[in-house]
Motif scaffolding. Sequence first.
Motif, PDB file in Angstrom:
ATOM      1  N   ASP A 317      -3.617   5.758   9.547  1.00 37.62           N
ATOM      2  CA  ASP A 317      -4.782   6.754   9.136  1.00 37.62           C
ATOM      3  C   ASP A 317      -4.278   7.944   8.796  1.00 37.62           C
ATOM      4  N   THR A 318      -3.050   8.086   8.538  1.00 35.84           N
ATOM      5  CA  THR A 318      -2.337   9.594   8.205  1.00 35.84           C
ATOM      6  C   THR A 318      -2.306  10.007   6.885  1.00 35.84           C
ATOM      7  N   ASN A 319      -2.873   9.207   5.915  1.00 35.59           N
ATOM      8  CA  ASN A 319      -2.972   9.434   4.513  1.00 35.59           C
ATOM      9  C   ASN A 319      -4.283   9.063   4.001  1.00 35.59           C
ATOM     10  N   PRO A 320      -5.310   9.515   4.337  1.00 36.28           N
ATOM     11  CA  PRO A 320      -6.657   8.992   4.042  1.00 36.28           C
ATOM     12  C   PRO A 320      -7.121   9.335   2.479  1.00 36.28           C
ATOM     13  N   ASN A 321      -7.603   8.244   1.960  1.00 38.60           N
ATOM     14  CA  ASN A 321      -7.928   8.427   0.659  1.00 38.60           C
ATOM     15  C   ASN A 321      -9.237   9.265   0.521  1.00 38.60           C
ATOM     16  N   VAL A 322     -10.091   9.498   1.588  1.00 36.50           N
ATOM     17  CA  VAL A 322     -11.264  10.347   1.798  1.00 36.50           C
ATOM     18  C   VAL A 322     -10.840  11.260   2.809  1.00 36.50           C
ATOM     19  N   PRO A 323     -10.337  12.444   2.741  1.00 34.83           N
ATOM     20  CA  PRO A 323      -9.995  13.295   3.813  1.00 34.83           C
ATOM     21  C   PRO A 323     -11.069  13.490   4.508  1.00 34.83           C
ATOM     22  N   ASN A 324     -12.478  14.167   3.810  1.00 35.18           N
ATOM     23  CA  ASN A 324     -13.537  14.569   4.580  1.00 35.18           C
ATOM     24  C   ASN A 324     -14.073  13.585   5.470  1.00 35.18           C
ATOM     25  N   ASN A 325     -13.880  12.218   5.502  1.00 33.38           N
ATOM     26  CA  ASN A 325     -14.197  11.211   6.076  1.00 33.38           C
ATOM     27  C   ASN A 325     -13.481  10.244   6.515  1.00 33.38           C
ATOM     28  N   PRO A 326     -12.774  10.430   7.621  1.00 33.15           N
ATOM     29  CA  PRO A 326     -11.577   9.466   8.046  1.00 33.15           C
ATOM     30  C   PRO A 326     -12.005   8.093   8.442  1.00 33.15           C
ATOM     31  N   ALA A 327     -13.258   7.977   8.683  1.00 32.98           N
ATOM     32  CA  ALA A 327     -13.772   6.595   9.024  1.00 32.98           C
ATOM     33  C   ALA A 327     -14.365   5.867   7.603  1.00 32.98           C
ATOM     34  N   ASP A 328     -14.228   6.605   6.522  1.00 32.73           N
ATOM     35  CA  ASP A 328     -14.833   5.932   5.397  1.00 32.73           C
ATOM     36  C   ASP A 328     -14.042   4.515   4.878  1.00 32.73           C
ATOM     37  N   PRO A 329     -14.690   3.506   4.447  1.00 32.64           N
ATOM     38  CA  PRO A 329     -13.896   2.369   4.089  1.00 32.64           C
ATOM     39  C   PRO A 329     -12.985   2.359   3.189  1.00 32.64           C
ATOM     40  N   ARG A 330     -13.034   3.433   2.295  1.00 32.74           N
ATOM     41  CA  ARG A 330     -12.404   3.402   1.260  1.00 32.74           C
ATOM     42  C   ARG A 330     -10.810   3.825   1.485  1.00 32.74           C
ATOM     43  N   ASN A 331     -10.794   4.301   2.745  1.00 31.80           N
ATOM     44  CA  ASN A 331      -9.593   4.940   3.326  1.00 31.80           C
ATOM     45  C   ASN A 331      -8.609   3.652   3.783  1.00 31.80           C
ATOM     46  N   ARG A 332      -9.209   2.334   3.637  1.00 25.03           N
ATOM     47  CA  ARG A 332      -8.411   1.115   3.945  1.00 25.03           C
ATOM     48  C   ARG A 332      -8.011   0.475   2.510  1.00 25.03           C
ATOM     49  N   ARG A 333      -6.638   0.742   2.504  1.00 25.69           N
ATOM     50  CA  ARG A 333      -6.067   0.135   1.066  1.00 25.69           C
ATOM     51  C   ARG A 333      -4.627  -0.289   1.452  1.00 25.69           C
ATOM     52  N   VAL A 334      -4.264  -0.747   0.397  1.00 24.80           N
ATOM     53  CA  VAL A 334      -2.841  -1.479   0.475  1.00 24.80           C
ATOM     54  C   VAL A 334      -2.098  -0.847  -1.035  1.00 24.80           C
ATOM     55  N   SER A 335      -1.197  -0.289  -0.927  1.00 24.59           N
ATOM     56  CA  SER A 335      -0.495   0.404  -2.171  1.00 24.59           C
ATOM     57  C   SER A 335       0.677  -0.254  -2.117  1.00 24.59           C
ATOM     58  N   ILE A 336       0.893  -0.721  -3.804  1.00 25.83           N
ATOM     59  CA  ILE A 336       2.069  -1.421  -4.263  1.00 25.83           C
ATOM     60  C   ILE A 336       2.740  -0.618  -5.293  1.00 25.83           C
ATOM     61  N   THR A 337       3.803  -0.199  -4.997  1.00 27.95           N
ATOM     62  CA  THR A 337       4.691   0.783  -5.796  1.00 27.95           C
ATOM     63  C   THR A 337       5.862   0.060  -6.573  1.00 27.95           C
ATOM     64  N   VAL A 338       5.669   0.230  -8.017  1.00 29.13           N
ATOM     65  CA  VAL A 338       6.664  -0.413  -8.557  1.00 29.13           C
ATOM     66  C   VAL A 338       7.566   0.703  -8.786  1.00 29.13           C
ATOM     67  N   LEU A 339       8.833   0.755  -8.308  1.00 35.61           N
ATOM     68  CA  LEU A 339       9.625   1.670  -8.120  1.00 35.61           C
ATOM     69  C   LEU A 339      10.503   1.934  -9.298  1.00 35.61           C
ATOM     70  N   ASN A 340      10.912   3.173  -9.485  1.00 39.18           N
ATOM     71  CA  ASN A 340      11.527   3.710 -10.578  1.00 39.18           C
ATOM     72  C   ASN A 340      13.031   3.029 -10.713  1.00 39.18           C
ATOM     73  N   GLN A 341      13.771   2.558 -11.756  1.00 43.55           N
ATOM     74  CA  GLN A 341      14.957   2.006 -11.626  1.00 43.55           C
ATOM     75  C   GLN A 341      16.114   2.978 -11.349  1.00 43.55           C
TER      76      GLN A 341
END
Length: 341
Positions: A317-341
Amino acid sequence: MAENDKTAEAATDDAAAAAAAAAAETAAAETAAAAAAAAEAMRPIIRKIIVEDGHAGAHGGAWKIALADMMTAMMAFFLLMWLLGASNEDKRKSVADYFRPASHSQIAFGELAGSNGLFGGKSIIDTDGFPFTAKQSALLERLTPQAQGGPAESFGSSKEENNKDGPSEQDPGKESGTGTPSQKQDKENFDKLEKEIKQKLSESKQFEKVKDQVSITRDKDGLRIEVIDKADFAMYSSGTADMGPKAAALLTEVAKSLKPLPNKLAIRGHTDSLGFPPESIRNNWTLSTERADATRQFMQGQGIGANRFSRIEGVADTNPNVPNNPADPRNRRVSITVLNQ
């Protein structure tokens, strides 16, 4: 003659005496009658009413109230049975979570209705006000939050500020005519990929309710695709790395778009601040890592080669999507990054 006169005089006296006696008796009788009439007038009047047994009890209104209550309860029960039979599992789960007590849901309302003052109103259709549909705890490891106004200090697994992957102010090769050939190629590929994914989500009725949960942004590492939870949508079951059917269908389309690209991929898992019970050997670090790796396994099963994955990481939970509410369900997510070549 003298004897006759005496006899007549005696008879007269007897008659007078008899008349006097009769008068006295009449007066006594009248007095007694008057006394009896006076006594009768003073006597209280008592009325005795006798009601015969009949069917009056059955014709009262008490039974109607009891019958009405029973019919109302039966109607509500059968209506509930019909609704349960007509709805799918996801809808039933959403309804059950909506009526979950506040002590188990930590309801956090948004700002879609009313003011934000002391008497501010809240909207029932505000998804921010829905009870959280998933917590980072399994069924037998449910932990009741200790604070109504937000999570306790011990809920978060960590408080580091070093794992933030916000968008860069300037992407490589952003300006036309600048950058290396690989940067130009990445920009073209990213533009095409973003357009393709958004088009798939907007055209398919299957993703009509979850298309807004997919966020596509550019950062210094490449193109980041995030699948974000909300109150009535979760990628994974509560406290586990078991992917739900909606999330699987969503990632299938994303994997199809990523498969032709040559770029490496990085997957990062995020959780909210709701932790596991103290006696559990698991925590949000392990959970976020497990979900990131589960995403990798699924995408690899969709035809993306194993050598395409550059790193798999979980940041709890170190990088919340909703910093004002760490328990917000929107903080649960999966990030898929297409890296630069």
